[in-house]
Structures are given as structure tokens and as C-alpha cells.
Design a protein around this motif. Structure first.
Motif, PDB file in Angstrom:
ATOM      1  N   VAL A 216      13.126 -17.485  56.329  1.00 51.22           N
ATOM      2  CA  VAL A 216      14.476 -17.060  55.997  1.00 51.22           C
ATOM      3  C   VAL A 216      14.701 -15.547  55.963  1.00 51.22           C
ATOM      4  CG1 VAL A 216      15.198 -19.218  54.952  1.00 51.22           C
ATOM      5  CG2 VAL A 216      13.883 -17.597  53.582  1.00 51.22           C
ATOM      6  N   SER A 217      13.750 -14.784  56.482  1.00 51.01           N
ATOM      7  CA  SER A 217      14.011 -13.363  56.747  1.00 51.01           C
ATOM      8  C   SER A 217      12.958 -12.847  57.731  1.00 51.01           C
ATOM      9  CB  SER A 217      13.968 -12.517  55.457  1.00 51.01           C
ATOM     10  OG  SER A 217      12.656 -12.455  54.941  1.00 51.01           O
ATOM     11  N   PRO A 218      13.308 -11.843  58.512  1.00 55.28           N
ATOM     12  CA  PRO A 218      12.335 -11.273  59.439  1.00 55.28           C
ATOM     13  C   PRO A 218      11.124 -10.679  58.719  1.00 55.28           C
ATOM     14  CG  PRO A 218      14.547 -10.658  60.094  1.00 55.28           C
ATOM     15  CD  PRO A 218      14.669 -11.333  58.753  1.00 55.28           C
ATOM     16  N   THR A 219      11.339  -9.996  57.596  1.00 56.46           N
ATOM     17  CA  THR A 219      10.193  -9.396  56.902  1.00 56.46           C
ATOM     18  C   THR A 219       9.245 -10.468  56.384  1.00 56.46           C
ATOM     19  OG1 THR A 219      11.323  -7.336  56.355  1.00 56.46           O
ATOM     20  CG2 THR A 219       9.504  -7.956  54.915  1.00 56.46           C
ATOM     21  N   TYR A 220       9.782 -11.552  55.815  1.00 56.17           N
ATOM     22  CA  TYR A 220       8.894 -12.631  55.340  1.00 56.17           C
ATOM     23  C   TYR A 220       8.166 -13.263  56.520  1.00 56.17           C
ATOM     24  CZ  TYR A 220       7.374 -16.459  52.202  1.00 56.17           C
ATOM     25  OH  TYR A 220       6.655 -17.355  51.452  1.00 56.17           O
ATOM     26  N   ALA A 221       8.826 -13.355  57.671  1.00 58.69           N
ATOM     27  CA  ALA A 221       8.170 -13.921  58.859  1.00 58.69           C
ATOM     28  C   ALA A 221       6.940 -13.089  59.237  1.00 58.69           C
ATOM     29  CB  ALA A 221       9.146 -13.996  60.024  1.00 58.69           C
ATOM     30  N   ALA A 222       7.008 -11.783  59.014  1.00 55.50           N
ATOM     31  CA  ALA A 222       5.846 -10.926  59.284  1.00 55.50           C
ATOM     32  C   ALA A 222       4.846 -11.005  58.136  1.00 55.50           C
ATOM     33  CB  ALA A 222       6.314  -9.482  59.493  1.00 55.50           C
ATOM     34  N   PHE A 379       7.189 -11.707  45.614  1.00 57.23           N
ATOM     35  CA  PHE A 379       7.485 -12.055  47.005  1.00 57.23           C
ATOM     36  C   PHE A 379       8.827 -12.764  47.000  1.00 57.23           C
ATOM     37  CE2 PHE A 379       5.412 -15.842  45.399  1.00 57.23           C
ATOM     38  CZ  PHE A 379       6.079 -16.898  45.996  1.00 57.23           C
ATOM     39  N   GLU A 380       9.572 -12.662  48.075  1.00 53.98           N
ATOM     40  CA  GLU A 380      10.899 -13.275  48.118  1.00 53.98           C
ATOM     41  C   GLU A 380      11.241 -13.608  49.570  1.00 53.98           C
ATOM     42  OE1 GLU A 380      13.126 -15.269  46.540  1.00 53.98           O
ATOM     43  OE2 GLU A 380      12.942 -13.766  44.949  1.00 53.98           O
ATOM     44  N   PRO A 381      11.116 -14.885  49.946  1.00 57.00           N
ATOM     45  CA  PRO A 381      11.389 -15.266  51.336  1.00 57.00           C
ATOM     46  C   PRO A 381      12.740 -14.731  51.832  1.00 57.00           C
ATOM     47  CG  PRO A 381      10.336 -17.058  50.170  1.00 57.00           C
ATOM     48  CD  PRO A 381      10.576 -15.988  49.150  1.00 57.00           C
ATOM     49  N   CYS A 382      13.799 -14.958  51.088  1.00 58.22           N
ATOM     50  CA  CYS A 382      15.058 -14.277  51.396  1.00 58.22           C
ATOM     51  C   CYS A 382      15.673 -13.759  50.112  1.00 58.22           C
ATOM     52  CB  CYS A 382      16.051 -15.194  52.117  1.00 58.22           C
ATOM     53  SG  CYS A 382      17.574 -14.299  52.500  1.00 58.22           S
ATOM     54  N   GLY A 383      16.029 -14.691  49.208  1.00 57.08           N
ATOM     55  CA  GLY A 383      16.776 -14.303  48.016  1.00 57.08           C
ATOM     56  C   GLY A 383      18.254 -14.394  48.310  1.00 57.08           C
ATOM     57  N   VAL A 397      19.132  -3.966  42.556  1.00 61.05           N
ATOM     58  CA  VAL A 397      17.916  -3.167  42.347  1.00 61.05           C
ATOM     59  C   VAL A 397      16.766  -4.132  42.605  1.00 61.05           C
ATOM     60  CG1 VAL A 397      16.554  -1.845  40.687  1.00 61.05           C
ATOM     61  CG2 VAL A 397      19.076  -1.720  40.642  1.00 61.05           C
ATOM     62  N   VAL A 398      16.079  -3.975  43.734  1.00 64.68           N
ATOM     63  CA  VAL A 398      15.180  -5.038  44.207  1.00 64.68           C
ATOM     64  C   VAL A 398      13.802  -4.515  44.590  1.00 64.68           C
ATOM     65  CG1 VAL A 398      17.180  -6.283  45.158  1.00 64.68           C
ATOM     66  CG2 VAL A 398      15.822  -4.830  46.681  1.00 64.68           C
ATOM     67  N   ALA A 399      12.832  -5.417  44.532  1.00 70.77           N
ATOM     68  CA  ALA A 399      11.509  -5.131  45.078  1.00 70.77           C
ATOM     69  C   ALA A 399      11.618  -5.088  46.602  1.00 70.77           C
ATOM     70  CB  ALA A 399      10.535  -6.218  44.653  1.00 70.77           C
ATOM     71  N   ARG A 400      10.843  -4.192  47.228  1.00 66.99           N
ATOM     72  CA  ARG A 400      10.908  -4.096  48.695  1.00 66.99           C
ATOM     73  C   ARG A 400       9.960  -5.121  49.317  1.00 66.99           C
ATOM     74  NH1 ARG A 400       9.347   1.113  49.839  1.00 66.99           N
ATOM     75  NH2 ARG A 400      11.412   1.848  49.287  1.00 66.99           N
ATOM     76  N   VAL A 401      10.357  -6.377  49.239  1.00 64.86           N
ATOM     77  CA  VAL A 401       9.558  -7.462  49.842  1.00 64.86           C
ATOM     78  C   VAL A 401      10.519  -8.437  50.519  1.00 64.86           C
ATOM     79  CG1 VAL A 401       7.643  -7.372  48.185  1.00 64.86           C
ATOM     80  CG2 VAL A 401       9.630  -8.826  47.696  1.00 64.86           C
ATOM     81  N   GLY A 402      10.016  -9.151  51.513  1.00 67.73           N
ATOM     82  CA  GLY A 402      10.719 -10.262  52.142  1.00 67.73           C
ATOM     83  C   GLY A 402      12.172  -9.959  52.455  1.00 67.73           C
ATOM     84  N   GLY A 403      13.023 -10.911  52.160  1.00 68.66           N
ATOM     85  CA  GLY A 403      14.442 -10.776  52.467  1.00 68.66           C
ATOM     86  C   GLY A 403      15.138  -9.701  51.652  1.00 68.66           C
TER      87      GLY A 403
END
Ligand code: ADP
Ligand code: GLC
Length: 481
Positions: A216-222, A379-383, A397-403
């Protein structure tokens, strides 16, 4: 070419049954895809609440025995969706959530329960219903994982299959002794089959055999191709990288629109953003917070689990309060985290408020009333809550992970100078970085023109399903061709 027909297979679908973002996604996709000319029907289990919501159900298939009892497939409309429901009282007519008993324990026969859903999907996919045969079976998370595997092992003509990972943290494990009961052939218990560290994984079944894998996000896909995020599936996902892609989630713009949201004390949009102030006061009153218009009000709407990193927020509460901030939290989950936030609220009455539970209406009030939404996930697949926050003018204000990395533009000096920022990101995900980011957030909040720009950028960002639906439609068309 005629538009492909897609059967979506899911364990939860909003508004019929929801425990998390999966339901939001499976509930919104059919409508979004209709705009792309894609016909999507949704197959889900007949939990009591689902059966009760069916309008004019019609039995379209029956089983003398589906995993231990008689069952039917019902076709109906429900919650604005075109659904196919597996009515199998011995599997689904139970109290509690879709997965757990009222005391919170998972049902021990969950693998069998969701295998039945997948068996129905495979049957529909291979022509069990008169007048309906999908071109594509699209399975979601481990509960749908066996559908691609069954279609693979049956041989013969079959629909194309897509497996979407919403969360790799749930492998859907089953004991090896269940292989036959799950309807899997002996040779499937192998590294290139459904075997996963000595057990069976229903998620692996889908990852192994689906024609395409999406998440559900390009970053999580990587990320999920690396040991840090792959949860043991990274080797398989690296091997299948050629068919793996990330498609961001959207939010339902008819449900989440501050200009038309009837749940709000005051409706507003960007030109009338001053109307947020009344929502802030209403939220402070409702949650028992001090009615301070100028106190930076942070919010959280979340499952309370290790994934969401909210233990870090507990560590940083002294900082948040020291900066003059307030916290409004809505969530439920781990007993330790629930207790931690209850305790924090008792220690700082009027400044920390928590509602332990699940409340859709309050979620809307929070998004409209807070100044900033905190999502410190490990970790957050999308959010999805950060997308709602953007739409509602609450600065994420978010962690720089996943979606989260893909949907929020960090207020770093370059993005601020370019007038492009929509929120704040921090990495690595630890209490020190969250602490520093709270300081930065409050500094930006105390600079009204800059804060207003963040809000305006967020409110005008496209967080709808329009773009994502186009990506899914393109994927389906490629597969059907
Ligand atoms: P996840 O699926 O991992 O829980 P998402 O951000 O994708 O996270 O989706 C969570 C969804 O559930 C959002 O629609 C959010 O508003 C909603 N939600 C989460 N916790 C609560 C709660 N306690 N009350 C109301 N809604 C909630
Ligand atoms: C999962 C993920 C979340 C995602 C949701 C919908 O629950 O934890 O990040 O937004 O699925 O795809």
C-alpha cells in the motif's frame, strides 16, 4: 476489450465490518474503481453483522460441507457495495471481532475459517456461479492468501491473481498438521510453497502464488525486501521483486471532507479555516481539556500496538507538556499502552485526555479540532489517519517510514523555503528524535504564517482514491490482457 471483472476477497470491509485500515481500503476501492470502468465485487465472510446488513440476499451457490458444515454463497447489496457473502454459521456466526473472541483471544480455528473464504473465492474464480466469472481475483492480507494458492494448485483455466499486503506483521500461521484440512497438497509444504519457518503461512501462500503482489505504498514495497521490515518474507519478496509494486491508499473524500462533514461542530474548508477554532474548543470541552485556544493540541487516533510507536510518545509526554501542549488520544489495544495513557491522563488532568475505545465520530472530531496529528509508527505500510489529517488541516507529525514517508512532505529548510511542506517527519524512530520533532512542531505552530502554509498545502494535497484507483485499474487491465 471489455473492462475486467474483479473479485476482491477480504476479511473486513467498511462500513460492514472494520477493525482497521484494511476495511477502509476494501470498502472504498469498488466505488473508486467504478469511476475507472472496473466492476468489482467483494467476497467476505458472513459474520452476524454482515448477514444482518444484506439487502435482498439471494443464494447463488451452496455447499453440503465447507470446512465442517453446510454453507451458501449469498449475493446481495450491502453498505452501498455489491457483495458475495460466505454464509457458514459454523465458521462465522460468532460474537467478538472477525478474528477474536470477546475476551480478546484469537479463534483457534482462524486458518480454517479463512481457508473457507478462499475456497469460495477459488470456486467463484473457476466458474461456480452462473452468470458471473471474474477475470481477476484480488486477495487482501493473510486471510485472502490461500485464494491464489488454491487457484494455482487446481490447474486448468483460472483468473489472474493479485495479492495485496496491508501488513506483513500478520503471517497467518497454521500448524503443519493442518495441511490436508486446509485443502493443500503434500508437495505444498516446502520452501517454494506455503512452508514458513516450520509452519504454514497463509500470507506466504498468497505471496508465493499470486501473479502480482502489491502493497500500500512505494516505500513499504521497498522496505519489505529488507530484513529490517521483511518479517522473514524478505527473501521471497526479493525473488518476486519483478511482480511487486506499491500503490498508495487514498481516503474516501465523501466521508472525510471538513466542508460537508455532518459530524463536526462546525464545518469548514480552506477559505473558512478559521472555523477550525470552534472545533478545537468543542473537542477540548468534550475531552475535558482546558479550553486554551493557543495551546498546541496534539492528537492520536490509533490501534495501540507496538507497530504504532506510541510508547515513544509516552516517553515524550513531559516534553509535549513542557512546551505548553495538550494531547487528545483515541485508541484501543495493548493493555500496557492503554494503562500508560490512562495513567498519563490522570497525572495531567486538563492537559492529557484519552478515550480508550473505538469511536468513528470522535475520530472526526479529533481530526477537525487538533492542531497536529502524531503518527510515530515503527513501520507503517500506508497509514490512513495522516491522510485524513492533511484533508482536515491537522498537521501530521510522522515517522519517516512506509506510507508516512510517501504522503507527508517534511518541513525541512528546503521544503519550507519552497513553500511545499505539509507536515513533519522524523527518523530514526526513537524517543530522542520524536522529542526534537515536538520542539520543531511547536516552534512552527508559534509562527502562524508558516503553520497556515503547512495546513493549506495539506488541505489541497490530493489524498483521494482517484490516483490510486487509476493504478489499480492499469494493473487489472494488464493482467486481464
Ligand atoms: P491500521 O490499519 O494499521 O490500524 P490505518 O491508519 O491504516 O492503520 O487505519 C486505521 C483506521 O482506523 C483509520 O480509519 C482510523 O481513523 C481508524 N481508527 C483507528 N483507531 C480508531 C479508534 N480507536 N476509533 C476510531 N477509529 C479508529
Ligand atoms: C494496515 C496497515 C496500514 C494501512 C492499512 C490499509 O492495517 O497497518 O498502514 O494503511 O493496512 O492498507
Amino acid at each position: 476489450m471489455t473492462a475486467p471483472r474483479v473479485l476482491s476477497v477480504a476479511s473486513e470491509v467498511f462500513p460492514l465490518v472494520k477493525t482497521g485500515g484494511l476495511a477502509d481500503v476494501t470498502g472504498a476501492l469498488p466505488g473508486a474503481l467504478a469511476a475507472e470502468g472496473i466492476e468489482m465485487r467483494t467476497l467476505l465472510p458472513g459474520y452476524p453483522g454482515v448477514i444482518a446488513a444484506l439487502k435482498k440476499p439471494k443464494a447463488v451457490h451452496s455447499y453440503a460441507d465447507l470446512s465442517g458444515g453446510p454453507a451458501r454463497i449469498l449475493a446481495a447489496q450491502a453498505g452501498g457495495l455489491d457483495v458475495l457473502v460466505v454464509e457458514a454459521p459454523h465458521l462465522y456466526d460468532r460474537p467478538g471481532t472477525p478474528y477474536a473472541r470477546p475476551d480478546g483471544q484469537d479463534w483457534p480455528d482462524n486458518p480454517i475459517r479463512f481457508a473457507a473464504l478462499c475456497r469460495a473465492a477459488a470456486d467463484i474464480g473457476t466458474g461456480a456461479l452462473a452468470g458471473y466469472r471474474p477475470d481477476i481475483v484480488h486477495a487482501h492480507d493473510w486471510q485472502g492468501g490461500l485464494a491464489p494458492a488454491y487457484l494455482h494448485y487446481r490447474g486448468g483455466p483460472r483468473p489472474a491473481t493479485v495479492m495485496t499486503v496491508h501488513n506483513l506483521a500478520f503471517p497467518g500461521k497454521a500448524a503443519p498438521s493442518l495441511l490436508e484440512n486446509l485443502g493443500l497438497p503434500p508437495q505444498s509444504f516446502a520452501i517454494d510453497g506455503v512452508e514458513f519457518y516450520g509452519a504454514i503461512s497463509l500470507l506466504k501462500a498468497g505471496l508465493q502464488f499470486a501473479d502480482r503482489i502489491t502493497t500500500v505504498s512505494p516505500t513499504y514495497a521497498a522496505e519489505i525486501r529488507t530484513p529490517a521490515y521483511g518479517m522473514g518474507f524478505e527473501g521471497l519478496l526479493r525473488a518476486r521483486a519483478g511482480v511487486l509494486s506499491g500503490i498508495l491508499n487514498g481516503i474516501d473524500a465523501t466521508i472525510w471532507n471538513p466542508a460537508t462533514d455532518n459530524l463536526l461542530a462546525h464545518r469548514y474548508d480552506l477559505p473558512s479555516i478559521a472555523g477550525r477554532a470552534a472545533n478545537k474548543t468543542a473537542l477540548q470541552t468534550r475531552m475535558g481539556l482546558i479550553e486554551a485556544p493557543d495551546a498546541p493540541l496534539f492528537g492520536v487516533i490509533s490501534r495501540l500496538t507496538g507497530q504504532k510507536g506510541l510508547d515513544l510518545l509516552l516517553d515524550c509526554l513531559p516534553t509535549l507538556l513542557g512546551l505548553g501542549g495538550q494531547l487528545a488520544l483515541l485508541g484501543a489495544g495493548d493493555a500496557m499502552l492503554e494503562a500508560g495513557f490512562r495513567h498519563a491522563a490522570a497525572q495531567a488532568p486538563g492537559r492529557v485526555a484519552c478515550v480508550i475505545g473505538y469511536d468513528e465520530t470522535l475520530a472526526h472530531h479529533i481530526q477537525a479540532g487538533i492542531d497536529a496529528l502524531l503518527v510515530p509508527s515503527r513501520f507503517e505500510p500506508c497509514g490512513l489517519t495522516q491522510l485524513c489529517a492533511l484533508r482536515y488541516g491537522a498537521v501530521p507529525v510522522v515517522a519517516r517510514v512506509g506510507g508516512l514517508a510517501d504522503t507527508v512532505i517534511d518541513a525541512n529548510p528546503a521544503a519550507l523555503a519552497a513553500g511545499a511542506a505539509t507536515g513533519l517527519q522524523f527518523a530514526p524512530v526513537n524517543a530522542d528524535m520524536l522529542d526534537a520533532t515536538l520542539h520543531h512542531a511547536v516552534a512552527l505552530y508559534r509562527d502562524p504564517p508558516t503553520w497556515r502554509t503547512l495546513q493549506a498545502n495539506g488541505m489541497t494535497a490530493d489524498v483521494s482514491w482517484t490516483g490510486p484507483a487509476r493504478h489499480y485499474a492499469a494493473l487489472y487491465r494488464t493482467l486481464a490482457a
